[in-house]
Design a protein around this motif. Structure first.
Motif, PDB file in Angstrom:
ATOM      1  N   VAL A  33      43.790  53.311 -25.273  1.00  0.00           N
ATOM      2  CA  VAL A  33      45.049  52.597 -25.413  1.00  0.00           C
ATOM      3  C   VAL A  33      44.976  51.622 -26.585  1.00  0.00           C
ATOM      4  O   VAL A  33      43.989  50.911 -26.748  1.00  0.00           O
ATOM      5  N   THR A  34      46.016  51.647 -27.415  1.00  0.00           N
ATOM      6  CA  THR A  34      46.193  50.606 -28.421  1.00  0.00           C
ATOM      7  C   THR A  34      47.614  50.080 -28.277  1.00  0.00           C
ATOM      8  O   THR A  34      48.391  50.613 -27.481  1.00  0.00           O
ATOM      9  N   SER A  35      47.940  49.037 -29.004  1.00  0.00           N
ATOM     10  CA  SER A  35      49.277  48.455 -28.826  1.00  0.00           C
ATOM     11  C   SER A  35      49.984  48.260 -30.153  1.00  0.00           C
ATOM     12  O   SER A  35      49.358  48.214 -31.222  1.00  0.00           O
ATOM     13  N   ALA A  36      51.297  48.109 -30.062  1.00  0.00           N
ATOM     14  CA  ALA A  36      52.100  47.828 -31.251  1.00  0.00           C
ATOM     15  C   ALA A  36      51.638  46.526 -31.899  1.00  0.00           C
ATOM     16  O   ALA A  36      51.612  46.404 -33.129  1.00  0.00           O
ATOM     17  N   GLY A  37      51.269  45.552 -31.084  1.00  0.00           N
ATOM     18  CA  GLY A  37      50.790  44.286 -31.624  1.00  0.00           C
ATOM     19  C   GLY A  37      49.493  44.442 -32.393  1.00  0.00           C
ATOM     20  O   GLY A  37      49.332  43.884 -33.481  1.00  0.00           O
ATOM     21  N   GLU A  38      48.554  45.210 -31.841  1.00  0.00           N
ATOM     22  CA  GLU A  38      47.271  45.416 -32.511  1.00  0.00           C
ATOM     23  C   GLU A  38      47.440  46.161 -33.832  1.00  0.00           C
ATOM     24  O   GLU A  38      46.665  45.958 -34.769  1.00  0.00           O
ATOM     25  N   LEU A  39      48.456  47.018 -33.906  1.00  0.00           N
ATOM     26  CA  LEU A  39      48.695  47.783 -35.138  1.00  0.00           C
ATOM     27  C   LEU A  39      49.582  47.029 -36.125  1.00  0.00           C
ATOM     28  O   LEU A  39      49.862  47.531 -37.214  1.00  0.00           O
ATOM     29  N   GLY A  40      50.047  45.846 -35.736  1.00  0.00           N
ATOM     30  CA  GLY A  40      50.871  45.041 -36.635  1.00  0.00           C
ATOM     31  C   GLY A  40      52.282  45.561 -36.814  1.00  0.00           C
ATOM     32  O   GLY A  40      52.930  45.266 -37.826  1.00  0.00           O
ATOM     33  N   LEU A  41      52.772  46.326 -35.824  1.00  0.00           N
ATOM     34  CA  LEU A  41      54.142  46.845 -35.917  1.00  0.00           C
ATOM     35  C   LEU A  41      55.143  45.725 -35.639  1.00  0.00           C
ATOM     36  O   LEU A  41      54.874  44.810 -34.864  1.00  0.00           O
ATOM     37  N   ALA A  42      56.293  45.823 -36.261  1.00  0.00           N
ATOM     38  CA  ALA A  42      57.350  44.832 -36.035  1.00  0.00           C
ATOM     39  C   ALA A  42      57.908  44.995 -34.623  1.00  0.00           C
ATOM     40  O   ALA A  42      57.928  46.102 -34.072  1.00  0.00           O
ATOM     41  N   GLU A  43      58.364  43.893 -34.053  1.00  0.00           N
ATOM     42  CA  GLU A  43      59.023  43.951 -32.743  1.00  0.00           C
ATOM     43  C   GLU A  43      60.498  44.285 -32.943  1.00  0.00           C
ATOM     44  O   GLU A  43      61.206  43.548 -33.637  1.00  0.00           O
ATOM     45  N   PRO A  44      60.986  45.377 -32.343  1.00  0.00           N
ATOM     46  CA  PRO A  44      62.405  45.693 -32.497  1.00  0.00           C
ATOM     47  C   PRO A  44      63.270  44.720 -31.709  1.00  0.00           C
ATOM     48  O   PRO A  44      62.816  44.109 -30.730  1.00  0.00           O
ATOM     49  N   VAL A  45      64.508  44.580 -32.115  1.00  0.00           N
ATOM     50  CA  VAL A  45      65.456  43.734 -31.387  1.00  0.00           C
ATOM     51  C   VAL A  45      65.927  44.490 -30.148  1.00  0.00           C
ATOM     52  O   VAL A  45      66.365  45.644 -30.241  1.00  0.00           O
ATOM     53  N   GLU A  46      65.812  43.859 -28.994  1.00  0.00           N
ATOM     54  CA  GLU A  46      66.226  44.483 -27.737  1.00  0.00           C
ATOM     55  C   GLU A  46      67.685  44.108 -27.468  1.00  0.00           C
ATOM     56  O   GLU A  46      67.992  42.952 -27.192  1.00  0.00           O
ATOM     57  N   THR A  47      68.554  45.102 -27.572  1.00  0.00           N
ATOM     58  CA  THR A  47      69.992  44.830 -27.513  1.00  0.00           C
ATOM     59  C   THR A  47      70.664  45.364 -26.251  1.00  0.00           C
ATOM     60  O   THR A  47      71.867  45.188 -26.076  1.00  0.00           O
ATOM     61  N   GLU A  48      69.900  46.009 -25.366  1.00  0.00           N
ATOM     62  CA  GLU A  48      70.498  46.575 -24.156  1.00  0.00           C
ATOM     63  C   GLU A  48      70.542  45.528 -23.037  1.00  0.00           C
ATOM     64  O   GLU A  48      69.811  44.534 -23.070  1.00  0.00           O
ATOM     65  N   ASP A  49      71.386  45.773 -22.039  1.00  0.00           N
ATOM     66  CA  ASP A  49      71.498  44.840 -20.926  1.00  0.00           C
ATOM     67  C   ASP A  49      70.817  45.373 -19.666  1.00  0.00           C
ATOM     68  O   ASP A  49      71.112  44.949 -18.550  1.00  0.00           O
TER      69      ASP A  49
END
Length: 201
Positions: A33-49
């Protein structure tokens, strides 16, 4: 239900607490397992409710950036005395100009309950939605819940988020007073993960 045969999985999170929980859950299955944070990926804007919609946004952004199968989690706490709030805005309640402050978020939740004179026990549910997305666009969704009630003042130094104010049903300690191993047996994420295990080859 499609089986996950890949041995490398990207977790679409920048939350180290969530990543640690996921890493522990996948370890017995031989999945790296790796993560978006560890890979330095941008955090997308969460627009759903809703939790599913926000999990899908995170999964698609991470998959498109890496081409890996992705597991995204969207989770939060729903407090009955607040009409289900904060729900999908669980993390938003902790946002400050200097980063997230969950002491602030928990104080807000309790203060609002007090203002409403909400009856005891102040029931709440931690909810987790896991969305597993393959590079070809196929997805599987798994939802888990941990019912319980809130306490004040907060208790315990483990866990993350609203854990210090939440006692799960059948327990006398908050999530934050439990070890990670104890919490991982009964948490909302563990409930969702048990359902996800059906697709692990």
């Amino acid at each position: 239900m499609r089986k996950l045969t890949e041995k490398k999985l990207l977790i679409a999170t920048h939350n180290k607490g969530k990543l640690d929980e996921m890493r522990a859950m996948f370890a017995p299955h031989g999945i790296e397992v790796t993560s978006a944070g560890e890979l330095g990926l941008a955090e997308p804007v969460e627009t759903e409710d809703n939790f599913v919609g926000n999990a899908r946004i995170k999964a698609r952004a991470a998959m498109e950036a890496t081409g890996l199968p992705v597991l995204a989690d969207d989770s939060g706490i729903t407090i009955d005395g607040l009409g289900g709030a904060p729900g999908v805005y669980t993390a938003d309640w902790a946002e400050t100009p200097n980063g997230r402050d969950f002491d602030l978020a928990m104080t807000r939740a309790w203060t609002e309950l007090e203002a409403l004179n909400a009856p005891e026990p102040r029931t709440a549910q931690f909810r987790a939605t896991l969305l597993l997305l393959w590079p070809d666009g196929h997805e599987e969704i798994f939802e888990g819940v941990a019912p319980g009630h809130l306490v004040w003042p907060t208790r315990g130094a483990h866990g993350h988020g609203y854990d210090p104010m939440f006692i799960p049903d059948g327990q006398d300690r908050t999530f934050a007073e439990m070890t990670a191993e104890e919490k991982n047996q009964i948490s909302h994420r563990a409930d969702a993960f048990r359902k996800l295990e059906a697709v692990l080859a």
